[in-house]
Design an enzyme around this catalytic site. Structure first.
Site, short mmCIF file in Angstrom:
data_model
loop_
_atom_site.label_atom_id
_atom_site.label_comp_id
_atom_site.label_asym_id
_atom_site.label_seq_id
_atom_site.Cartn_x
_atom_site.Cartn_y
_atom_site.Cartn_z
N PRO A 96 -5.18 -0.76 18.32
CA PRO A 96 -4.78 -1.16 16.96
C PRO A 96 -4.87 -0.06 15.91
O PRO A 96 -4.45 -0.27 14.77
CB PRO A 96 -5.76 -2.30 16.63
CG PRO A 96 -6.89 -2.16 17.58
CD PRO A 96 -6.37 -1.47 18.80
N LYS B 185 0.35 -0.89 14.91
CA LYS B 185 1.73 -0.93 15.39
C LYS B 185 2.08 -2.16 16.23
O LYS B 185 3.27 -2.47 16.41
CB LYS B 185 2.01 0.33 16.24
CG LYS B 185 2.13 1.59 15.43
CD LYS B 185 3.48 1.67 14.74
CE LYS B 185 3.51 2.65 13.60
NZ LYS B 185 3.27 2.09 12.28
N HIS C 60 0.84 -1.20 0.00
CA HIS C 60 0.00 0.00 0.00
C HIS C 60 0.87 1.25 0.00
O HIS C 60 1.75 1.38 0.83
CB HIS C 60 -0.89 0.03 1.24
CG HIS C 60 -2.03 -0.96 1.18
ND1 HIS C 60 -3.13 -0.74 0.41
CD2 HIS C 60 -2.20 -2.15 1.77
CE1 HIS C 60 -3.95 -1.77 0.54
NE2 HIS C 60 -3.41 -2.64 1.35
N TYR D 222 3.25 6.22 10.41
CA TYR D 222 2.48 5.07 9.92
C TYR D 222 3.38 4.00 9.30
O TYR D 222 3.19 2.80 9.52
CB TYR D 222 1.42 5.53 8.90
CG TYR D 222 0.37 4.47 8.65
CD1 TYR D 222 -0.63 4.23 9.59
CD2 TYR D 222 0.40 3.68 7.50
CE1 TYR D 222 -1.57 3.24 9.39
CE2 TYR D 222 -0.53 2.68 7.30
CZ TYR D 222 -1.52 2.47 8.24
OH TYR D 222 -2.45 1.48 8.05
N TYR E 230 -9.41 4.83 7.10
CA TYR E 230 -9.75 5.11 8.51
C TYR E 230 -10.85 6.15 8.54
O TYR E 230 -10.66 7.24 8.00
CB TYR E 230 -8.52 5.64 9.26
CG TYR E 230 -7.41 4.61 9.42
CD1 TYR E 230 -6.48 4.38 8.41
CD2 TYR E 230 -7.32 3.86 10.59
CE1 TYR E 230 -5.48 3.43 8.57
CE2 TYR E 230 -6.32 2.91 10.76
CZ TYR E 230 -5.41 2.70 9.74
OH TYR E 230 -4.42 1.76 9.89
P1 RFL Z 1 0.67 -12.91 21.08
O1 RFL Z 1 0.32 -12.94 19.66
O2 RFL Z 1 -0.39 -12.60 22.08
O3 RFL Z 1 1.34 -14.32 21.43
C1 RFL Z 1 1.63 -14.71 22.77
C2 RFL Z 1 1.59 -16.23 22.83
O4 RFL Z 1 1.93 -16.65 24.17
C3 RFL Z 1 1.04 -17.70 24.55
N1 RFL Z 1 0.96 -17.73 26.03
C4 RFL Z 1 1.56 -18.69 26.78
N2 RFL Z 1 2.31 -19.74 26.43
C5 RFL Z 1 2.78 -20.54 27.44
N3 RFL Z 1 2.49 -20.30 28.77
C6 RFL Z 1 1.74 -19.25 29.15
N4 RFL Z 1 1.47 -19.03 30.43
C7 RFL Z 1 1.25 -18.39 28.13
N5 RFL Z 1 0.48 -17.27 28.13
C8 RFL Z 1 0.32 -16.90 26.86
C9 RFL Z 1 -0.29 -17.31 23.91
O5 RFL Z 1 -1.15 -18.42 23.76
C10 RFL Z 1 0.19 -16.76 22.56
O6 RFL Z 1 0.26 -17.77 21.57
O7 RFL Z 1 1.87 -11.85 21.37
P2 RFL Z 1 3.11 -11.48 20.43
O8 RFL Z 1 3.76 -12.71 19.87
O9 RFL Z 1 3.92 -10.53 21.22
O10 RFL Z 1 2.47 -10.73 19.16
C11 RFL Z 1 1.82 -9.50 19.30
C12 RFL Z 1 0.71 -9.33 18.25
O11 RFL Z 1 -0.10 -10.47 18.29
C13 RFL Z 1 -0.13 -8.08 18.47
O12 RFL Z 1 0.68 -6.99 18.86
C14 RFL Z 1 -0.90 -7.63 17.20
O13 RFL Z 1 -1.86 -8.59 16.85
C15 RFL Z 1 -1.60 -6.28 17.41
N6 RFL Z 1 -2.43 -5.87 16.26
C16 RFL Z 1 -1.85 -5.27 15.15
N7 RFL Z 1 -0.51 -5.10 15.07
C17 RFL Z 1 0.07 -4.58 13.92
O14 RFL Z 1 1.30 -4.41 13.90
N8 RFL Z 1 -0.69 -4.24 12.80
C18 RFL Z 1 -2.04 -4.40 12.79
O15 RFL Z 1 -2.66 -4.15 11.77
C19 RFL Z 1 -2.68 -4.89 14.01
N9 RFL Z 1 -4.01 -5.07 14.05
C20 RFL Z 1 -3.82 -6.05 16.30
C21 RFL Z 1 -4.60 -5.63 15.17
C22 RFL Z 1 -4.45 -6.63 17.39
C23 RFL Z 1 -5.82 -6.78 17.41
N10 RFL Z 1 -6.40 -7.39 18.55
C24 RFL Z 1 -7.35 -8.41 18.49
C25 RFL Z 1 -5.85 -7.12 19.86
C26 RFL Z 1 -5.97 -5.78 15.17
C27 RFL Z 1 -6.60 -6.32 16.30
C28 RFL Z 1 -8.09 -6.40 16.25
C1 PHB Z 2 -6.14 -5.08 9.95
O1 PHB Z 2 -6.03 -5.29 8.73
O2 PHB Z 2 -6.56 -5.97 10.73
C2 PHB Z 2 -5.79 -3.75 10.49
C3 PHB Z 2 -5.36 -2.74 9.64
C4 PHB Z 2 -5.02 -1.50 10.14
C5 PHB Z 2 -5.12 -1.27 11.50
C6 PHB Z 2 -5.54 -2.27 12.36
C7 PHB Z 2 -5.88 -3.52 11.85
O3 PHB Z 2 -4.80 -0.04 11.99
#
Ligand code: RFL
Ligand code: PHB
Length: 393
Positions: A296, A300, A74, A388, A204
């Site tokens: 989110p 980031k 993008h 961004y 957005y």
């Molecule tokens: P995770 O992915 O939460 O993984 C942690 C893992 O640890 C396990 N765990 C354990 N294992 C053993 N013993 C225990 N006691 C444990 N406790 C937990 C868990 O089961 C899990 O598998 O953390 P990690 O690896 O640091 O990754 C972080 C990302 O997942 C998170 O920051 C992103 O998803 C955030 N996020 C976004 N980030 C972006 O950079 N770009 C995006 O577009 C973006 N969109 C989003 C998002 C997060 C969202 N939600 C649902 C919070 C959109 C959404 C809606």
């Molecule tokens: C996504 O594609 O899930 C997404 C994109 C942009 C954001 C957050 C989530 O800022």
């Protein structure tokens, strides 16, 4: 059963898997312990937007082939407010930088496949993982698998276990400072196999009905979000209600273009800003969501997790290859500098784009004035664009 490794990694999310891969490439032995099953981890629909730093790191880790082939680049984002759309030329404003749409699920799958192909140890469904002795020279991790107790002796423990993990919770209270802001709304997200309404720019939206976001996973799979009350239940949101609500928050032209279809995933996520300081406690290191959460809105979270891991892998490599503690000693400080800037950006964009209970009167006018300034000032749109795409390392 007792085993030994150099680095014991807790959590097989993006942070833990990427760290394991980078360490393996550098010849550092590691094991990953994950509470859930592999299928469960892959079923969590989360991030979708990768900074170039993250894509480069995947390449460095030897798993960049598919994201390069299938990721959708993008060059811009669009802001929708007061019923019209305003493009922000991210590429032009940052001297050619871009972001890539590629699902966290796919990134996780690439890392899982690489780990399996290399025959590396990942223990899924590891129960009651606990971390010990990290204030001394010989940390130990204990867990149970299929009813058998295990003990892993290691040099270092990497806490990559997310916000609700065991690692941060095991640090003595007096040694850690936590900063937190909880927002008074959530995001309802829908994944559907329909072509994205905006295949070339992430959209957005700020409307009087609340925030909306149009994103994608591929040319045939879309990801949309609308701001919703925290008390809402997913069951209260039929697909039809979701599509109607999304359309009502977009400008008329975009709304008319939305292709609807049955949802394949629907979930509500609360929004939070959180930082734990420091990120190192003796031989225990936190990375990713275990140490910090961003709302989110700025896309980031996953990108910050990737840069933490880049710093942490570098620190361990320095320790083993050069017998130097410099990387280890500065890990927390280096990572936090970048984290706080991403926290600021995510908080700012969240405040600008959402309806808050008090976004009436003065607050509303402030949002309108700032949005008007943002899209008409090159300086202001450049500040948005450079954050961004991700600030330099
Ligand atoms: P995770 O992915 O939460 O993984 C942690 C893992 O640890 C396990 N765990 C354990 N294992 C053993 N013993 C225990 N006691 C444990 N406790 C937990 C868990 O089961 C899990 O598998 O953390 P990690 O690896 O640091 O990754 C972080 C990302 O997942 C998170 O920051 C992103 O998803 C955030 N996020 C976004 N980030 C972006 O950079 N770009 C995006 O577009 C973006 N969109 C989003 C998002 C997060 C969202 N939600 C649902 C919070 C959109 C959404 C809606
Ligand atoms: C996504 O594609 O899930 C997404 C994109 C942009 C954001 C957050 C989530 O800022």
């Amino acid at each position: 059963m007792k085993t030994r490794t150099q680095v014991a990694i807790i959590g097989a999310g993006p942070s833990g898997l990427l760290l394991g891969q980078l360490l393996h490439k550098a010849g550092i032995d590691n094991i990953i312990l994950e509470r859930q099953s592999g299928e469960y981890v892959l079923g969590r629909i989360r991030a979708g937007i990768l900074e170039q730093v993250t894509v480069d790191l995947l390449k460095e880790a030897g798993v960049g082939e598919r994201v390069q082939r299938e990721g959708v680049v993008h060059h811009s984002i669009e802001l929708v407010f007061a019923g019209s759309r305003h493009p922000i030329d991210v590429h032009g404003l940052t001297g050619g930088k871009v972001v890539t749409a590629y699902g966290q699920t796919e990134l996780t799958r690439d890392l899982m496949d690489a780990r399996q192909a290399q025959g590396l140890a990942t223990v899924y469904e590891a129960a009651d993982v606990s971390v010990h002795g990290f204030d001394g020279a010989q940390p130990v991790v204990r867990y149970r698998k299929d009813g058998v107790e295990h003990e892993v002796q290691c040099d270092f423990i990497a806490g990559c276990d997310g916000f609700h993990g065991v690692c941060r919770a095991s640090v003595p209270k007096g040694a850690i400072t936590e900063y937190e802001k909880v927002y008074p709304f959530g995001w309802l997200g829908v994944l559907a196999d329909v072509p994205p309404v905006s295949p070339h720019a992430i959209v957005y939206g700020n409307s009087d009905r609340g925030f909306s976001l149009c994103s994608m996973r591929s040319m045939t799979r879309s990801r949309y979000y609308v701001q919703c009350p925290l008390e809402d239940k997913v069951e209260e949101w039929s697909d039809q209600r979701f599509w109607d609500e999304l359309r009502s928050r977009l400008d008329p032209e975009l709304a008319a273009r939305v292709v609807t279809g049955p949802s394949i995933e629907k979930s509500i996520a609360p929004l939070r800003s959180f930082v734990a300081e420091p990120m190192r406690f003796g031989r225990l290191f936190l990375a990713g969501d275990a140490a910090h959460i961003v709302p989110p809105t700025g896309a980031k979270g996953l990108n910050l997790a990737a840069t933490d891991v880049k710093y942490l892998a570098g620190a361990f490599i320095e320790h083993y290859a050069e017998n130097s503690a410099a990387g280890i000693d500065t890990y927390s400080q280096r990572a936090l500098r970048r984290i706080w800037k991403a926290e600021r950006f995510s908080w700012w964009l969240t405040n600008l784009m959402h309806r808050f209970p008090d976004t009436q009167g003065f607050g509303q006018r402030m949002q309108e004035a700032e949005l008007d300034y943002l899209v008409n000032s090159k300086a202001a749109s450049t500040a948005l664009a450079e954050n961004y795409v991700g600030l330099p390392l």
